[in-house]
Design a protein around this motif. Structure first.
Motif, PDB file in Angstrom:
ATOM      1  N   PRO A  14       0.809  -1.210   0.000  1.00  0.00           N
ATOM      2  CA  PRO A  14       0.000   0.000   0.000  1.00  0.00           C
ATOM      3  C   PRO A  14       0.850   1.272   0.000  1.00  0.00           C
ATOM      4  O   PRO A  14       1.976   1.273   0.499  1.00  0.00           O
ATOM      5  CB  PRO A  14      -0.797  -0.120   1.296  1.00  0.00           C
ATOM      6  CG  PRO A  14       0.077  -0.928   2.199  1.00  0.00           C
ATOM      7  CD  PRO A  14       0.788  -1.905   1.296  1.00  0.00           C
ATOM      8  N   GLU A  16      -0.526   3.862   1.529  1.00  0.00           N
ATOM      9  CA  GLU A  16      -0.888   4.313   2.869  1.00  0.00           C
ATOM     10  C   GLU A  16      -1.291   3.106   3.709  1.00  0.00           C
ATOM     11  O   GLU A  16      -1.979   2.208   3.216  1.00  0.00           O
ATOM     12  CB  GLU A  16      -2.049   5.302   2.813  1.00  0.00           C
ATOM     13  CG  GLU A  16      -1.712   6.591   2.100  1.00  0.00           C
ATOM     14  CD  GLU A  16      -2.886   7.539   2.007  1.00  0.00           C
ATOM     15  OE1 GLU A  16      -3.777   7.470   2.890  1.00  0.00           O
ATOM     16  OE2 GLU A  16      -2.929   8.330   1.052  1.00  0.00           O
ATOM     17  N   GLU A  50      -6.259  -0.144   7.784  1.00  0.00           N
ATOM     18  CA  GLU A  50      -6.725   0.498   6.555  1.00  0.00           C
ATOM     19  C   GLU A  50      -5.536   0.660   5.621  1.00  0.00           C
ATOM     20  O   GLU A  50      -4.458   1.091   6.046  1.00  0.00           O
ATOM     21  CB  GLU A  50      -7.358   1.847   6.863  1.00  0.00           C
ATOM     22  CG  GLU A  50      -8.625   1.717   7.683  1.00  0.00           C
ATOM     23  CD  GLU A  50      -9.278   3.048   7.977  1.00  0.00           C
ATOM     24  OE1 GLU A  50      -9.178   3.963   7.136  1.00  0.00           O
ATOM     25  OE2 GLU A  50      -9.881   3.158   9.045  1.00  0.00           O
ATOM     26  N   THR A  52      -4.478   1.881   1.462  1.00  0.00           N
ATOM     27  CA  THR A  52      -4.802   2.439   0.158  1.00  0.00           C
ATOM     28  C   THR A  52      -3.628   2.134  -0.761  1.00  0.00           C
ATOM     29  O   THR A  52      -2.474   2.405  -0.412  1.00  0.00           O
ATOM     30  CB  THR A  52      -5.043   3.954   0.235  1.00  0.00           C
ATOM     31  OG1 THR A  52      -6.100   4.194   1.165  1.00  0.00           O
ATOM     32  CG2 THR A  52      -5.418   4.519  -1.118  1.00  0.00           C
ATOM     33  N   ARG A  95     -14.206  -3.538  -1.240  1.00  0.00           N
ATOM     34  CA  ARG A  95     -12.915  -3.355  -1.883  1.00  0.00           C
ATOM     35  C   ARG A  95     -13.075  -2.532  -3.167  1.00  0.00           C
ATOM     36  O   ARG A  95     -12.902  -3.060  -4.268  1.00  0.00           O
ATOM     37  CB  ARG A  95     -12.285  -4.712  -2.168  1.00  0.00           C
ATOM     38  CG  ARG A  95     -12.062  -5.511  -0.886  1.00  0.00           C
ATOM     39  CD  ARG A  95     -11.704  -6.950  -1.096  1.00  0.00           C
ATOM     40  NE  ARG A  95     -12.752  -7.842  -1.527  1.00  0.00           N
ATOM     41  CZ  ARG A  95     -13.724  -8.346  -0.766  1.00  0.00           C
ATOM     42  NH1 ARG A  95     -13.832  -7.993   0.487  1.00  0.00           N
ATOM     43  NH2 ARG A  95     -14.599  -9.180  -1.254  1.00  0.00           N
ATOM     44  N   GLN A 112      -6.898   3.664  -7.353  1.00  0.00           N
ATOM     45  CA  GLN A 112      -6.627   3.451  -5.933  1.00  0.00           C
ATOM     46  C   GLN A 112      -7.638   2.524  -5.262  1.00  0.00           C
ATOM     47  O   GLN A 112      -8.782   2.885  -5.041  1.00  0.00           O
ATOM     48  CB  GLN A 112      -6.632   4.782  -5.205  1.00  0.00           C
ATOM     49  CG  GLN A 112      -5.439   5.632  -5.519  1.00  0.00           C
ATOM     50  CD  GLN A 112      -5.402   6.871  -4.652  1.00  0.00           C
ATOM     51  OE1 GLN A 112      -6.432   7.400  -4.257  1.00  0.00           O
ATOM     52  NE2 GLN A 112      -4.218   7.329  -4.356  1.00  0.00           N
ATOM     53  N   LEU A 113      -7.162   1.355  -4.908  1.00  0.00           N
ATOM     54  CA  LEU A 113      -7.936   0.401  -4.128  1.00  0.00           C
ATOM     55  C   LEU A 113      -7.807   0.776  -2.652  1.00  0.00           C
ATOM     56  O   LEU A 113      -6.701   0.987  -2.158  1.00  0.00           O
ATOM     57  CB  LEU A 113      -7.398  -1.015  -4.344  1.00  0.00           C
ATOM     58  CG  LEU A 113      -7.941  -2.124  -3.435  1.00  0.00           C
ATOM     59  CD1 LEU A 113      -9.409  -2.392  -3.761  1.00  0.00           C
ATOM     60  CD2 LEU A 113      -7.104  -3.390  -3.582  1.00  0.00           C
ATOM     61  N   SER A 114      -8.927   0.891  -1.962  1.00  0.00           N
ATOM     62  CA  SER A 114      -8.923   1.163  -0.532  1.00  0.00           C
ATOM     63  C   SER A 114      -9.623   0.005   0.176  1.00  0.00           C
ATOM     64  O   SER A 114     -10.717  -0.371  -0.211  1.00  0.00           O
ATOM     65  CB  SER A 114      -9.682   2.457  -0.217  1.00  0.00           C
ATOM     66  OG  SER A 114      -9.015   3.558  -0.772  1.00  0.00           O
ATOM     67  N   THR A 116     -10.309  -2.065   4.142  1.00  0.00           N
ATOM     68  CA  THR A 116     -10.247  -2.091   5.602  1.00  0.00           C
ATOM     69  C   THR A 116     -10.287  -3.538   6.051  1.00  0.00           C
ATOM     70  O   THR A 116     -11.216  -4.276   5.695  1.00  0.00           O
ATOM     71  CB  THR A 116     -11.417  -1.312   6.215  1.00  0.00           C
ATOM     72  OG1 THR A 116     -11.373   0.045   5.768  1.00  0.00           O
ATOM     73  CG2 THR A 116     -11.357  -1.354   7.739  1.00  0.00           C
TER      74      THR A 116
END
Length: 120
Positions: A14, A16, A50, A52, A95, A112-114, A116
């Motif tokens: 990631p 982030e 989390e 990103t 996702r 951008q895949l984010s 949790t």
């Protein structure tokens, strides 16, 4: 930083990464009194991660999402509270990969895949 899903290094890293320590309280026995004091019954402490990701080529996006396809999986990550790497049994929420782009080579890239991850 090293990240693993079910003992295999994660397919993409990631841009982030954030880890939250969550307190879970019993909904029925945790309450505020008339004077504003809190009576709390903490039942567990869990982790939520989390992440990103930067834009990824389609094969790498597919591999990453496939690593998280099971209902629950083991996730190896650096834990800020324990000060060491931990393995926790996690599940993943939605996702979203919001944008598909054509790269210079004609290959499809996903934006951008984010995600949790929440401890079971």
């Amino acid at each position: 930083m090293l990240l693993k899903i079910n003992t295999v290094e994660i397919a993409a890293y990631p841009a982030e990464f954030s880890c939250t320590v969550l307190d879970l309280d019993d909904a029925e026995s945790t309450e505020r009194t008339a004077n504003g004091s809190l009576n709390r019954d903490r039942v567990a402490v869990k982790r939520q991660v989390e992440m990103t990701f930067p834009p990824l080529p389609w094969p790498k996006m597919s591999k990453l999402l496939t690593q998280m396809r099971d209902s629950f999986f083991d996730f190896y990550y650096p834990d800020p509270m324990t000060g060491k790497y931990e393995t926790k049994n996690m599940y993943v929420g939605n996702r979203p990969a919001p944008v598909a782009l054509d790269g210079d080579d004609g290959e499809l890239w996903w934006g951008q895949l984010s995600i949790t991850l929440t401890e079971r």
